[in-house]
Design a protein around this motif. Structure first.
Motif, PDB file in Angstrom:
ATOM      1  N   LYS A  89       0.866  -1.125   0.130  1.00 24.52           N
ATOM      2  CA  LYS A  89       0.140   0.125   0.036  1.00 24.52           C
ATOM      3  C   LYS A  89       0.814   1.172  -0.148  1.00 24.52           C
ATOM      4  CE  LYS A  89      -4.008  -2.159   2.388  1.00 24.52           C
ATOM      5  NZ  LYS A  89      -4.629  -1.814   3.711  1.00 24.52           N
ATOM      6  N   ARG A  90       1.926   1.290   0.676  1.00 22.04           N
ATOM      7  CA  ARG A  90       2.906   2.366   0.777  1.00 22.04           C
ATOM      8  C   ARG A  90       3.866   2.079  -0.035  1.00 22.04           C
ATOM      9  NH1 ARG A  90      -1.302   4.122   2.329  1.00 22.04           N
ATOM     10  NH2 ARG A  90      -1.932   4.258   4.400  1.00 22.04           N
ATOM     11  N   CYS A  91       4.893   3.496  -0.342  1.00 20.88           N
ATOM     12  CA  CYS A  91       6.014   3.172  -1.048  1.00 20.88           C
ATOM     13  C   CYS A  91       7.121   2.582  -0.274  1.00 20.88           C
ATOM     14  CB  CYS A  91       6.468   4.554  -1.617  1.00 20.88           C
ATOM     15  SG  CYS A  91       6.667   5.899  -0.494  1.00 20.88           S
ATOM     16  N   SER A  92       7.099   2.938   0.869  1.00 21.40           N
ATOM     17  CA  SER A  92       8.101   2.475   1.940  1.00 21.40           C
ATOM     18  C   SER A  92       7.789   2.745   3.326  1.00 21.40           C
ATOM     19  CB  SER A  92       9.563   2.836   1.524  1.00 21.40           C
ATOM     20  OG  SER A  92       9.839   4.176   2.095  1.00 21.40           O
ATOM     21  N   ARG A  93       8.225   1.987   4.180  1.00 21.56           N
ATOM     22  CA  ARG A  93       7.928   2.254   5.805  1.00 21.56           C
ATOM     23  C   ARG A  93       8.720   3.352   5.985  1.00 21.56           C
ATOM     24  NH1 ARG A  93       4.185   1.141   9.354  1.00 21.56           N
ATOM     25  NH2 ARG A  93       4.368  -1.152   8.895  1.00 21.56           N
ATOM     26  N   ARG A  94      10.094   3.845   5.599  1.00 23.39           N
ATOM     27  CA  ARG A  94      10.829   4.954   6.075  1.00 23.39           C
ATOM     28  C   ARG A  94       9.998   6.016   5.554  1.00 23.39           C
ATOM     29  NH1 ARG A  94      16.736   4.437   4.957  1.00 23.39           N
ATOM     30  NH2 ARG A  94      16.743   3.590   7.268  1.00 23.39           N
ATOM     31  N   ARG A  95       9.488   5.910   4.257  1.00 22.51           N
ATOM     32  CA  ARG A  95       8.972   7.449   3.825  1.00 22.51           C
ATOM     33  C   ARG A  95       7.384   7.751   4.182  1.00 22.51           C
ATOM     34  NH1 ARG A  95      10.134  10.616  -0.864  1.00 22.51           N
ATOM     35  NH2 ARG A  95       8.215  11.531  -1.839  1.00 22.51           N
ATOM     36  N   CYS A  96       6.529   6.798   3.991  1.00 26.91           N
ATOM     37  CA  CYS A  96       5.157   6.902   4.055  1.00 26.91           C
ATOM     38  C   CYS A  96       4.567   6.063   5.073  1.00 26.91           C
ATOM     39  CB  CYS A  96       4.330   7.028   2.993  1.00 26.91           C
ATOM     40  SG  CYS A  96       4.878   8.113   1.599  1.00 26.91           S
ATOM     41  N   GLY A  97       5.129   4.954   5.129  1.00 28.01           N
ATOM     42  CA  GLY A  97       4.472   3.982   6.170  1.00 28.01           C
ATOM     43  C   GLY A  97       4.637   4.342   7.434  1.00 28.01           C
ATOM     44  N   ASN A  98       5.625   4.929   7.939  1.00 24.22           N
ATOM     45  CA  ASN A  98       6.017   5.519   9.512  1.00 24.22           C
ATOM     46  C   ASN A  98       4.996   6.516   9.668  1.00 24.22           C
ATOM     47  OD1 ASN A  98       7.201   5.185  11.819  1.00 24.22           O
ATOM     48  ND2 ASN A  98       8.417   7.134  11.128  1.00 24.22           N
ATOM     49  N   GLN A  99       4.775   7.502   8.790  1.00 21.66           N
ATOM     50  CA  GLN A  99       3.999   8.729   8.866  1.00 21.66           C
ATOM     51  C   GLN A  99       2.375   7.996   9.126  1.00 21.66           C
ATOM     52  OE1 GLN A  99       4.401  11.268   5.339  1.00 21.66           O
ATOM     53  NE2 GLN A  99       6.458  11.568   6.191  1.00 21.66           N
ATOM     54  N   ASP A 100       2.073   7.197   8.273  1.00 21.73           N
ATOM     55  CA  ASP A 100       0.657   6.537   8.418  1.00 21.73           C
ATOM     56  C   ASP A 100       0.493   5.750   9.924  1.00 21.73           C
ATOM     57  OD1 ASP A 100      -1.846   6.120   7.275  1.00 21.73           O
ATOM     58  OD2 ASP A 100      -1.135   3.972   7.055  1.00 21.73           O
ATOM     59  N   LYS A 101       1.572   5.219  10.212  1.00 18.96           N
ATOM     60  CA  LYS A 101       1.620   4.278  11.511  1.00 18.96           C
ATOM     61  C   LYS A 101       1.399   5.288  12.594  1.00 18.96           C
ATOM     62  CE  LYS A 101       4.091   0.934  13.790  1.00 18.96           C
ATOM     63  NZ  LYS A 101       5.215  -0.043  13.813  1.00 18.96           N
ATOM     64  N   ALA A 102       2.059   6.481  12.632  1.00 19.40           N
ATOM     65  CA  ALA A 102       2.210   7.236  13.764  1.00 19.40           C
ATOM     66  C   ALA A 102       0.842   8.050  13.952  1.00 19.40           C
ATOM     67  CB  ALA A 102       3.303   8.273  13.403  1.00 19.40           C
ATOM     68  N   ALA A 103       0.295   8.335  12.716  1.00 20.51           N
ATOM     69  CA  ALA A 103      -0.773   9.002  12.779  1.00 20.51           C
ATOM     70  C   ALA A 103      -1.954   8.207  13.049  1.00 20.51           C
ATOM     71  CB  ALA A 103      -1.343   9.576  11.159  1.00 20.51           C
ATOM     72  N   GLY A 104      -1.984   6.855  12.988  1.00 23.83           N
ATOM     73  CA  GLY A 104      -2.982   5.918  13.433  1.00 23.83           C
ATOM     74  C   GLY A 104      -2.837   5.878  14.927  1.00 23.83           C
ATOM     75  N   HIS A 105      -1.550   5.752  15.371  1.00 22.50           N
ATOM     76  CA  HIS A 105      -1.182   5.820  16.789  1.00 22.50           C
ATOM     77  C   HIS A 105      -1.748   7.076  17.361  1.00 22.50           C
ATOM     78  CE1 HIS A 105       0.593   5.145  20.471  1.00 22.50           C
ATOM     79  NE2 HIS A 105       1.079   6.307  20.587  1.00 22.50           N
TER      80      HIS A 105
END
Length: 55
Positions: A32-48
């Motif tokens: 779903k995301r281009c990479s964990r480092r780039r977009c995945g981490n931002q999405d994960k942090a927003a969910g948290h």
């Protein structure tokens, strides 16, 4: 990307702020995301933050 099989696995990142394309490896869940480092981490942090504010 002349190979039709690879071109069919090319997807856009699901992040609204990103315009990157990513190549899904084909194993397991679809990417779903281009990479964990780039977009995945931002999405994960927003969910948290959203779950933490609901408490």
């Amino acid at each position: 990307m002349a190979d039709d099989a690879r071109r069919s696995r090319l997807t856009a990142c699901a992040s609204e702020a990103c315009r990157m394309l990513c190549l899904d490896s084909g194993g397991g869940r679809p990417r779903k995301r281009c990479s964990r480092r780039r977009c995945g981490n931002q999405d994960k942090a927003a969910g948290h933050r959203l779950r933490a504010s609901a408490r």
